[in-house]
Design a protein around this motif. Structure first.
Motif, PDB file in Angstrom:
ATOM      1  N   PHE A   1     -11.600 -28.758  -7.716  1.00 56.41           N
ATOM      2  CA  PHE A   1     -11.967 -29.647  -6.619  1.00 56.41           C
ATOM      3  C   PHE A   1     -10.836 -29.797  -5.610  1.00 56.41           C
ATOM      4  O   PHE A   1     -11.086 -29.989  -4.429  1.00 56.41           O
ATOM      5  CB  PHE A   1     -12.440 -31.016  -7.138  1.00 56.41           C
ATOM      6  CG  PHE A   1     -11.392 -31.819  -7.851  1.00 56.41           C
ATOM      7  CD1 PHE A   1     -10.552 -32.671  -7.149  1.00 56.41           C
ATOM      8  CD2 PHE A   1     -11.260 -31.743  -9.223  1.00 56.41           C
ATOM      9  CE1 PHE A   1      -9.586 -33.419  -7.803  1.00 56.41           C
ATOM     10  CE2 PHE A   1     -10.306 -32.487  -9.884  1.00 56.41           C
ATOM     11  CZ  PHE A   1      -9.458 -33.325  -9.175  1.00 56.41           C
ATOM     12  N   VAL A   2      -9.590 -29.685  -6.040  1.00 58.25           N
ATOM     13  CA  VAL A   2      -8.463 -29.766  -5.117  1.00 58.25           C
ATOM     14  C   VAL A   2      -8.425 -28.517  -4.249  1.00 58.25           C
ATOM     15  O   VAL A   2      -8.282 -28.599  -3.030  1.00 58.25           O
ATOM     16  CB  VAL A   2      -7.128 -29.937  -5.886  1.00 58.25           C
ATOM     17  CG1 VAL A   2      -5.941 -29.916  -4.931  1.00 58.25           C
ATOM     18  CG2 VAL A   2      -7.148 -31.218  -6.700  1.00 58.25           C
ATOM     19  N   ILE A   3      -8.557 -27.369  -4.877  1.00 54.52           N
ATOM     20  CA  ILE A   3      -8.521 -26.109  -4.129  1.00 54.52           C
ATOM     21  C   ILE A   3      -9.716 -26.008  -3.187  1.00 54.52           C
ATOM     22  O   ILE A   3      -9.586 -25.578  -2.044  1.00 54.52           O
ATOM     23  CB  ILE A   3      -8.467 -24.908  -5.097  1.00 54.52           C
ATOM     24  CG1 ILE A   3      -7.111 -24.882  -5.795  1.00 54.52           C
ATOM     25  CG2 ILE A   3      -8.710 -23.591  -4.369  1.00 54.52           C
ATOM     26  CD1 ILE A   3      -6.957 -23.830  -6.859  1.00 54.52           C
ATOM     27  N   GLU A   4     -10.887 -26.416  -3.659  1.00 55.96           N
ATOM     28  CA  GLU A   4     -12.099 -26.342  -2.827  1.00 55.96           C
ATOM     29  C   GLU A   4     -12.042 -27.317  -1.662  1.00 55.96           C
ATOM     30  O   GLU A   4     -12.715 -27.111  -0.656  1.00 55.96           O
ATOM     31  CB  GLU A   4     -13.343 -26.588  -3.679  1.00 55.96           C
ATOM     32  CG  GLU A   4     -13.586 -25.530  -4.735  1.00 55.96           C
ATOM     33  CD  GLU A   4     -13.725 -24.128  -4.169  1.00 55.96           C
ATOM     34  OE1 GLU A   4     -14.353 -23.956  -3.096  1.00 55.96           O
ATOM     35  OE2 GLU A   4     -13.182 -23.189  -4.785  1.00 55.96           O
ATOM     36  N   ALA A   5     -11.264 -28.390  -1.781  1.00 56.76           N
ATOM     37  CA  ALA A   5     -11.151 -29.364  -0.693  1.00 56.76           C
ATOM     38  C   ALA A   5     -10.297 -28.827   0.452  1.00 56.76           C
ATOM     39  O   ALA A   5     -10.393 -29.312   1.573  1.00 56.76           O
ATOM     40  CB  ALA A   5     -10.557 -30.666  -1.214  1.00 56.76           C
ATOM     41  N   LEU A   6      -9.481 -27.829   0.150  1.00 55.08           N
ATOM     42  CA  LEU A   6      -8.612 -27.245   1.165  1.00 55.08           C
ATOM     43  C   LEU A   6      -9.254 -26.001   1.767  1.00 55.08           C
ATOM     44  O   LEU A   6     -10.210 -25.453   1.234  1.00 55.08           O
ATOM     45  CB  LEU A   6      -7.263 -26.882   0.546  1.00 55.08           C
ATOM     46  CG  LEU A   6      -6.468 -28.038  -0.066  1.00 55.08           C
ATOM     47  CD1 LEU A   6      -5.240 -27.498  -0.779  1.00 55.08           C
ATOM     48  CD2 LEU A   6      -6.069 -29.042   0.992  1.00 55.08           C
ATOM     49  N   SER A   7      -8.677 -25.558   2.872  1.00 54.67           N
ATOM     50  CA  SER A   7      -9.150 -24.314   3.481  1.00 54.67           C
ATOM     51  C   SER A   7      -7.989 -23.622   4.170  1.00 54.67           C
ATOM     52  O   SER A   7      -6.937 -24.210   4.396  1.00 54.67           O
ATOM     53  CB  SER A   7     -10.276 -24.596   4.487  1.00 54.67           C
ATOM     54  OG  SER A   7      -9.785 -25.398   5.549  1.00 54.67           O
ATOM     55  N   GLY A   8      -8.211 -22.375   4.465  1.00 55.10           N
ATOM     56  CA  GLY A   8      -7.227 -21.596   5.211  1.00 55.10           C
ATOM     57  C   GLY A   8      -5.913 -21.416   4.498  1.00 55.10           C
ATOM     58  O   GLY A   8      -5.846 -21.119   3.309  1.00 55.10           O
ATOM     59  N   ARG A   9      -4.846 -21.614   5.247  1.00 54.07           N
ATOM     60  CA  ARG A   9      -3.488 -21.359   4.760  1.00 54.07           C
ATOM     61  C   ARG A   9      -3.106 -22.301   3.610  1.00 54.07           C
ATOM     62  O   ARG A   9      -2.435 -21.900   2.666  1.00 54.07           O
ATOM     63  CB  ARG A   9      -2.512 -21.523   5.927  1.00 54.07           C
ATOM     64  CG  ARG A   9      -1.182 -20.934   5.678  1.00 54.07           C
ATOM     65  CD  ARG A   9      -0.908 -19.878   6.757  1.00 54.07           C
ATOM     66  NE  ARG A   9       0.387 -19.287   6.556  1.00 54.07           N
ATOM     67  CZ  ARG A   9       0.554 -18.109   5.987  1.00 54.07           C
ATOM     68  NH1 ARG A   9      -0.480 -17.421   5.572  1.00 54.07           N
ATOM     69  NH2 ARG A   9       1.753 -17.589   5.843  1.00 54.07           N
ATOM     70  N   LYS A  10      -3.535 -23.570   3.677  1.00 55.68           N
ATOM     71  CA  LYS A  10      -3.207 -24.537   2.621  1.00 55.68           C
ATOM     72  C   LYS A  10      -3.842 -24.118   1.298  1.00 55.68           C
ATOM     73  O   LYS A  10      -3.212 -24.221   0.242  1.00 55.68           O
ATOM     74  CB  LYS A  10      -3.680 -25.933   3.008  1.00 55.68           C
ATOM     75  CG  LYS A  10      -2.886 -26.553   4.130  1.00 55.68           C
ATOM     76  CD  LYS A  10      -3.415 -27.922   4.471  1.00 55.68           C
ATOM     77  CE  LYS A  10      -2.662 -28.505   5.651  1.00 55.68           C
ATOM     78  NZ  LYS A  10      -3.192 -29.810   6.054  1.00 55.68           N
ATOM     79  N   LYS A  11      -5.072 -23.651   1.359  1.00 55.86           N
ATOM     80  CA  LYS A  11      -5.751 -23.196   0.149  1.00 55.86           C
ATOM     81  C   LYS A  11      -5.032 -21.977  -0.435  1.00 55.86           C
ATOM     82  O   LYS A  11      -4.814 -21.908  -1.655  1.00 55.86           O
ATOM     83  CB  LYS A  11      -7.206 -22.857   0.463  1.00 55.86           C
ATOM     84  CG  LYS A  11      -8.011 -22.420  -0.725  1.00 55.86           C
ATOM     85  CD  LYS A  11      -9.467 -22.197  -0.344  1.00 55.86           C
ATOM     86  CE  LYS A  11     -10.296 -21.843  -1.560  1.00 55.86           C
ATOM     87  NZ  LYS A  11     -11.720 -21.743  -1.227  1.00 55.86           N
ATOM     88  N   LEU A  12      -4.663 -21.039   0.417  1.00 53.62           N
ATOM     89  CA  LEU A  12      -3.953 -19.837  -0.023  1.00 53.62           C
ATOM     90  C   LEU A  12      -2.631 -20.213  -0.693  1.00 53.62           C
ATOM     91  O   LEU A  12      -2.305 -19.707  -1.769  1.00 53.62           O
ATOM     92  CB  LEU A  12      -3.710 -18.900   1.158  1.00 53.62           C
ATOM     93  CG  LEU A  12      -2.856 -17.664   0.880  1.00 53.62           C
ATOM     94  CD1 LEU A  12      -3.577 -16.725  -0.082  1.00 53.62           C
ATOM     95  CD2 LEU A  12      -2.511 -16.952   2.171  1.00 53.62           C
ATOM     96  N   ILE A  13      -1.878 -21.112  -0.081  1.00 49.71           N
ATOM     97  CA  ILE A  13      -0.576 -21.507  -0.626  1.00 49.71           C
ATOM     98  C   ILE A  13      -0.748 -22.186  -1.978  1.00 49.71           C
ATOM     99  O   ILE A  13      -0.019 -21.880  -2.933  1.00 49.71           O
ATOM    100  CB  ILE A  13       0.177 -22.413   0.373  1.00 49.71           C
ATOM    101  CG1 ILE A  13       0.622 -21.586   1.578  1.00 49.71           C
ATOM    102  CG2 ILE A  13       1.368 -23.100  -0.284  1.00 49.71           C
ATOM    103  CD1 ILE A  13       1.153 -22.386   2.740  1.00 49.71           C
TER     104      ILE A  13
END
Length: 167
Positions: free
Chosen positions: A75-87
């Motif tokens: 749920f943390v990863i899915e809440a993010l997108s783009g560069r933040k998710k990748l990092i």
């Protein structure tokens, strides 16, 4: 090439763990048959089943890491997108790499070497051979997780290069 290597390793792990599960089911049936029908239980089956379960669990965990099906808080990863998710995904993958290298591999090597003189009570197998799955699984997890990271970076670069509005 990377995708084919990753898929080949995952397929090999899947088939190996599936075969181990089938063998374990057969051994359990044999144990029940010898215990209740023949009234003389096969002593080796319980110990062999325990050792196979250990190996199957470690190989299954390597498969789960390779296919990204391991237990995680998505749920943390899915809440993010783009560069933040990748990092965040790369940080998570790096933690797995460090864990597999230091805890599983180095700890596994230490467990193997320190227990090679201990033998299982029934089959007389060195316990170190049972623990050998730890460094083996560590290498498999390290390889598969590294391939996951390479694919993640490669695919994010491809997405970044793709023109807006293209499919």
């Amino acid at each position: 090439m990377i995708d084919k290597t990753k898929h080949a390793l995952e397929s090999a792990l899947l088939y190996l763990t599936s075969a181990m599960l089938a063998i374990m089911a057969g051994l359990m049936l044999w144990q029940v048959f010898t215990r209740y029908v023949l009234a003389s239980p096969a002593l080796y089956t319980e110990e062999l089943l325990r050792f196979m379960m250990i190996w199957m669990a470690f190989l299954g965990s390597a498969y789960a890491f390779g296919t990204r099906q391991h237990l995680s808080l998505v749920f943390v990863i899915e809440a993010l997108s783009g560069r933040k998710k990748l990092i965040l995904m790369l940080i998570n993958d790096t933690v797995v790499l460090v864990f597999s290298a230091f805890i599983l591999f180095l700890g596994g090597i230490k467990a193997v070497t320190s227990s090679m003189t201990q033998f299982s009570p029934i089959m007389r197998i060195p316990i170190g051979e049972v623990y050998l799955i730890m460094p083996i699984a560590a290498v498999l997890i390290f390889i598969l997780q590294s391939l996951n990271m390479i694919i993640l970076i490669r695919d994010s670069n491809r997405a970044a290069l793709k023109p807006v509005g293209s499919l």
